[in-house]
Write a protein that holds these residues in place. Structure first.
Motif, PDB file in Angstrom:
ATOM      1  N   LYS A 158       0.832  -1.198   0.000  1.00 58.85           N
ATOM      2  CA  LYS A 158       0.000   0.000   0.000  1.00 58.85           C
ATOM      3  C   LYS A 158       0.871   1.254   0.000  1.00 58.85           C
ATOM      4  O   LYS A 158       0.554   2.260  -0.660  1.00 58.85           O
ATOM      5  N   ARG A 159       2.003   1.188   0.694  1.00 60.49           N
ATOM      6  CA  ARG A 159       2.906   2.330   0.781  1.00 60.49           C
ATOM      7  C   ARG A 159       3.420   2.736  -0.589  1.00 60.49           C
ATOM      8  O   ARG A 159       3.712   3.904  -0.843  1.00 60.49           O
ATOM      9  N   GLN A 160       3.537   1.784  -1.499  1.00 62.11           N
ATOM     10  CA  GLN A 160       4.133   2.066  -2.796  1.00 62.11           C
ATOM     11  C   GLN A 160       3.292   2.998  -3.661  1.00 62.11           C
ATOM     12  O   GLN A 160       3.789   3.555  -4.641  1.00 62.11           O
ATOM     13  N   GLU A 161       2.043   3.190  -3.282  1.00 65.42           N
ATOM     14  CA  GLU A 161       1.228   4.169  -3.991  1.00 65.42           C
ATOM     15  C   GLU A 161       1.837   5.571  -3.884  1.00 65.42           C
ATOM     16  O   GLU A 161       1.643   6.420  -4.765  1.00 65.42           O
ATOM     17  N   LEU A 162       2.596   5.799  -2.800  1.00 67.88           N
ATOM     18  CA  LEU A 162       3.204   7.112  -2.589  1.00 67.88           C
ATOM     19  C   LEU A 162       4.265   7.418  -3.637  1.00 67.88           C
ATOM     20  O   LEU A 162       4.589   8.591  -3.880  1.00 67.88           O
ATOM     21  N   LEU A 163       4.827   6.389  -4.279  1.00 68.69           N
ATOM     22  CA  LEU A 163       5.846   6.596  -5.302  1.00 68.69           C
ATOM     23  C   LEU A 163       5.311   7.380  -6.498  1.00 68.69           C
ATOM     24  O   LEU A 163       6.079   8.018  -7.228  1.00 68.69           O
ATOM     25  N   TYR A 164       4.019   7.325  -6.692  1.00 66.70           N
ATOM     26  CA  TYR A 164       3.414   7.940  -7.878  1.00 66.70           C
ATOM     27  C   TYR A 164       2.672   9.235  -7.545  1.00 66.70           C
ATOM     28  O   TYR A 164       1.958   9.773  -8.378  1.00 66.70           O
ATOM     29  N   PRO A 203       9.533   9.640 -12.459  1.00 70.47           N
ATOM     30  CA  PRO A 203       9.765  11.082 -12.386  1.00 70.47           C
ATOM     31  C   PRO A 203      10.049  11.630 -10.990  1.00 70.47           C
ATOM     32  O   PRO A 203      10.796  12.602 -10.862  1.00 70.47           O
ATOM     33  N   ASN A 204       9.479  11.051  -9.958  1.00 68.10           N
ATOM     34  CA  ASN A 204       9.715  11.588  -8.616  1.00 68.10           C
ATOM     35  C   ASN A 204      10.538  10.652  -7.740  1.00 68.10           C
ATOM     36  O   ASN A 204      10.510  10.743  -6.509  1.00 68.10           O
ATOM     37  N   VAL A 205      11.286   9.719  -8.386  1.00 69.31           N
ATOM     38  CA  VAL A 205      12.169   8.817  -7.652  1.00 69.31           C
ATOM     39  C   VAL A 205      13.573   8.925  -8.239  1.00 69.31           C
ATOM     40  O   VAL A 205      13.766   8.726  -9.440  1.00 69.31           O
ATOM     41  N   GLU A 206      14.533   9.264  -7.414  1.00 70.20           N
ATOM     42  CA  GLU A 206      15.938   9.233  -7.808  1.00 70.20           C
ATOM     43  C   GLU A 206      16.555   7.999  -7.163  1.00 70.20           C
ATOM     44  O   GLU A 206      16.700   7.934  -5.942  1.00 70.20           O
TER      45      GLU A 206
END
Length: 286
Positions: A158-164, A203-206
């Motif tokens: 569920k936390r991985q939704e924050l990646l987007y 786009p929002n993950v380095e």
């Protein structure tokens, strides 16, 4: 070496001794208090000398036995101050692994810029369900904790939704050793590496990888997460350390910045992951 946590625990012990010494009706000895509580006298001694961390129930019983019920709230507040900085796995996992995952979900959802460094395993926010299942099962075995693994995996996914979420940025560094660690079956690790190649370029993950051959200015040890500039979470075998003082946060930011100098990104990161993936395939063929 003394630490803020040890000093605070010693101060709590001194307060407990003060309550025993000022028991209405006359001073209560340590032996006498132990008899009232049904405890070993050594436990009273360890608590008063700051060699053991009290539970909330211990403090409630202490206040009642020393005839100082009005001190209960104060003692609980002191304990909360301790646990806000060191959160033992024994206590956290009493409610199961899913509850711990939910707490981290909440912490990340309240942050806009997150930094991470890990050299031992792929961080939870990037894990596949099978990889997460293997990690969580290992820790459940270590701590002999409640095995609510499937609920914990769902919470972690569920936390991985924050990646987007475009409002949030992740800056994650992984050591190449984390990619190679055989903490799950080869097929699971292969799928996890495939997942990482898909993360490169979000786009929002380095995502940076520190290769084995990279020149390092600092030892690549001790994984941690930074939540904005509010606090740092460091995971150890027995507890999580939540660090919120300015000097501590600046130190971890400097460590992260220094490790980043040794990392590769983009196509170079993709190449490292692919190389590790091929080595896993070749091992299976052998």
């Amino acid at each position: 070496m003394s630490t803020d946590f040890q000093d605070a625990r010693a101060a709590l012990g001194a307060r407990l001794r003060e309550l025993r010494d000022t028991c209405p009706g006359g001073r209560l000895t340590g032996v006498g208090l132990a008899e009232r509580l049904g405890w070993a006298q050594s436990k009273v001694s360890r608590l008063e000398n700051g060699r053991q961390t009290a539970t909330a129930d211990d403090l409630s019983q202490w206040a009642a036995a020393t005839r100082h019920p009005e001190a209960t709230a104060e003692l609980h507040a002191r304990l909360h101050g301790l646990e806000s900085h060191i959160r033992s796995w024994r206590r956290q996992l009493a409610g199961g692994h899913a509850a711990v995952q939910a707490a981290h979900n909440d912490a990340q959802s309240q942050s806009s810029l997150l930094h991470a460094w890990e050299s031992a395993w792929v961080v939870g926010i990037l894990q596949t369900p099978d990889y997460a299942r293997a990690i969580l099962s290992g820790f459940a075995e270590l701590h002999q904790s409640r095995r609510d693994i499937e609920d914990a995996v769902r919470a972690r996914m569920k936390r991985q939704e924050l990646l987007y979420d475009a409002r949030r940025r992740y800056r994650i560094l992984l050591g190449e050793s984390a990619l190679r660690a055989r903490i799950c079956p080869p097929a699971t690790l292969g799928a996890q590496l495939d997942r990482l190649t898909g993360v490169v370029g979000l786009p929002n993950v380095e995502l940076g990888i520190v290769p084995h051959a990279a020149q390092l200015k600092l030892p690549a040890a001790g994984g941690f997460w930074m939540y904005d500039d509010r606090h740092v979470v460091v995971e150890t075998w027995h507890a999580e350390l939540w660090i919120d003082d300015a000097v501590g946060i600046r130190t971890y930011q400097k460590v992260w910045d220094t490790l980043r100098e040794s990392a590769v990104f983009g196509n170079e990161a993709h190449a490292v992951i692919t190389r590790v993936r091929h080595s896993l395939d070749n091992l299976g063929q052998g």
